[in-house]
Design a protein around this motif. Structure first.
Motif, PDB file in Angstrom:
ATOM      1  N   ARG A  76       0.835  -1.205   0.000  1.00 32.27           N
ATOM      2  CA  ARG A  76       0.000   0.000   0.000  1.00 32.27           C
ATOM      3  C   ARG A  76       0.867   1.251   0.000  1.00 32.27           C
ATOM      4  N   SER A  91       1.921   5.064   0.514  1.00 32.47           N
ATOM      5  CA  SER A  91       1.541   6.024   1.554  1.00 32.47           C
ATOM      6  C   SER A  91       1.946   7.458   1.236  1.00 32.47           C
ATOM      7  N   ALA A  92       2.949   7.648   0.361  1.00 32.95           N
ATOM      8  CA  ALA A  92       3.384   9.012   0.046  1.00 32.95           C
ATOM      9  C   ALA A  92       4.162   9.036  -1.255  1.00 32.95           C
ATOM     10  N   ASP A 111       3.418   1.666   3.238  1.00 35.01           N
ATOM     11  CA  ASP A 111       3.027   1.489   4.630  1.00 35.01           C
ATOM     12  C   ASP A 111       4.009   0.634   5.427  1.00 35.01           C
ATOM     13  N   ASP A 148      -6.056   9.559  -1.444  1.00 36.85           N
ATOM     14  CA  ASP A 148      -5.770  10.309  -0.217  1.00 36.85           C
ATOM     15  C   ASP A 148      -4.272  10.486   0.001  1.00 36.85           C
ATOM     16  N   TRP A 149      -3.497   9.472  -0.371  1.00 34.32           N
ATOM     17  CA  TRP A 149      -2.051   9.513  -0.133  1.00 34.32           C
ATOM     18  C   TRP A 149      -1.322  10.510  -1.035  1.00 34.32           C
TER      19      TRP A 149
END
Length: 518
Positions: free
Chosen positions: A288, A290-291, A307, A455-456
């Motif tokens: 996943r 995350s950024a 993540d 969202d990330w």
């Protein structure tokens, strides 16, 4: 039990059994026990490697276990594994019978090395397309490691047990008597939960990889197409996603993927995965993002963080993280997820046999869900926010012909009610009169569209007010060298065939960018 054609196919598979074993059945006088007995007799009649015993002592009846001589293999089924689970049965027969799995050697060794006691119970429904992945993963783990056992239970057949444990979504997994997980899981995802060091090892391996020419984030149809088109150019390509296949895995029937008359989501995903693996693509599943850290200068490397603590770098990125089910956002929804609040009528519908349910949403998905559920449950209440249904006319005609369906329009769901363990009803507001009404029921199926998985990316890539990645005609974002494709973007009409095309286009654009800037 099995027709002649199915017997012929099964007989060919059973020729791969090399190690004799026995099926131990636990039966009673019920019709289902006789049905299971017929199935097991058909199986043993096709090979001399398998014998049948009917003196099992399991309290769940009908049920059966697959045991090698003098060994409790740890693989059992409670119920009759037909429908989507027939493949799980065939694989279990082969694997207990000594036929090797296609799992990679590292994962097999990881499974064999797990210590401790792991007693899994997996509840499935025969109409659930996600359940076989969990059943097959746990069965294989049981075959490989004597410390692991798995019994797969047909929730629709063991209603009393389902009621006692408040199982309201499948697949639902219990470990050593406690809730372990709910929803589709693969072997590596299960391993990550029981082998605590796995995530750290994966992170170290990922972070040690050299920079890629093209890194695809997201493993749905758009991501798969992007990876294939990039790899065909002979450039260093990788794909990292939370789950290969994305939303397509949750799609029961697909009839509009051009050149394929009809298929099912998991079947299409397997074909996509096999196609990707035909090329030199580094596939990193269950990861996943995350950024995103964009390159500091033109021609530099973009970085994606995950993540698990890992990070990957690449000259170009293709973002194809897809979308997820949109939630109602009302009190009680989160508390009663998988306790009556559901998102997949095909998977979880059989658990509500004879009960009252609601469907939220009057588009094609909502109306189709209501039609399907009407054949299982006692009553369906469909609530639509607008003053008209948005579904196709042919679907509306079918819906209104059903005697156990009530349609309520201009209805805004305001609360999910429950007793602390399960859903007992919902509250909706009549948008015309502003009056509040309560509907007593046991299940709520939410079918109100999708939300982009972006969202990330907030604060880096430019997003629309709906959270979609803004792209131009070539799939380019506002960051040079970063492209996007599929349901996560502003491209209209969220369809599989469109996502595949957009993935290919984004990949070609990334290759063009590499030629011009690197």
């Amino acid at each position: 039990m099995l027709d002649a054609n199915l017997k012929t196919q099964l007989k060919a598979y059973l020729e791969k059994v090399t190690q004799p074993f026995e099926i131990v059945a636990s039966l009673d006088d019920s019709a289902k026990s006789q049905e299971l007995l017929g199935l097991l007799q058909d199986i043993v009649g096709l090979t001399d490697k398998i014998t049948l015993k009917t003196d099992g002592s399991d309290v769940r009846r009908p049920s059966f276990a697959l045991n090698r001589p003098g060994e409790d293999t740890g693989v059992a089924f409670a119920g009759i594994p037909m429908g989507h689970e027939f493949t799980s049965l065939v694989l279990a027969l082969l694997q207990v019978g000594g036929h090797p799995s296609k799992l990679d050697a590292d994962t097999i060794e990881q499974i064999k090395g797990i210590e401790g006691k792991f007693e899994f119970e997996t509840y499935f429904s025969l109409s659930c397309q996600n359940c076989p992945d969990v059943v097959q993963a746990l069965n294989l783990m049981a075959v490989l490691n004597p410390n692991i056992r798995n019994v797969s239970i047909d929730g629709a057949l063991f209603q009393d047990e389902v009621e006692r444990r408040q199982v309201m979504a499948v697949p639902s997994i219990y470990l050593n008597g406690e809730v372990f997980a709910s929803g589709r899981m693969e072997v590596k995802e299960i391993l990550a939960k029981i082998d605590t060091g796995a995530a750290n090892r994966d992170a170290e391996k990922m972070s040690a990889k050299q920079a890629f020419d093209v890194l695809v984030i997201g493993g749905g149809p758009a991501g798969a197409a992007a990876a294939i088109y990039a790899a065909r150019k002979g450039i260093r390509t990788a794909i990292a996603g939370e789950r290969f296949g994305g939303q397509v895995l949750d799609t029961m029937s697909i009839e509009n993927f051009i050149s394929v008359k009809e298929t099912e989501g998991p079947k299409l995903v397997r074909a996509l995965e096999e196609h990707v693996k035909e090329y030199e693509v580094d596939v990193m599943n269950l990861q996943r993002a995350s950024a995103l850290v964009p390159a500091a200068s033109e021609g530099g490397l973009h970085e994606v963080k995950f993540d698990n603590g890992a990070s990957l770098k690449a000259k170009t990125l293709i973002l194809s993280t897809g979308a997820r089910w949109r939630e109602m956002g009302v009190p009680g929804e989160q508390e009663y997820k998988a306790k009556g609040v559901c998102f997949c009528p095909h998977c979880d519908g059989p658990l509500f046999k004879g009960k009252r349910v609601a469907v939220i949403g009057g588009g094609n998905s909502g109306v189709e869900a209501a039609i399907d559920l009407a054949g299982i449950v006692s009553h369906v209440t469909l609530l639509e926010f607008a003053d008209t249904l948005r579904a196709d006319a042919v679907l509306q005609k079918k819906l209104y012909s059903l005697p156990n369906v009530t349609v309520i329009k201009s209805a805004q769901t305001t609360e999910v009610k429950g007793d602390g363990q399960k859903v007992t009803g919902l509250v909706y507001k009549d948008r015309t009169s502003e009056e509040l009404h309560t509907v007593e029921l046991e299940g709520i199926f939410v079918q109100i569209g999708l939300l982009p998985n972006s969202d990330w990316l907030k604060g880096t890539v430019e997003l629309s007010r709906f959270g979609e990645i803004i792209v131009d005609a070539k799939g380019a974002t506002n960051i040079p060298g970063v492209f996007a494709a599929g349901d996560v973007t502003t491209v209209p009409y969220k369809q599989i065939v469109i996502a595949v095309g957009e993935g290919a286009k984004a990949s070609l654009s990334a290759f063009d960018h590499l030629i011009r800037h690197n």
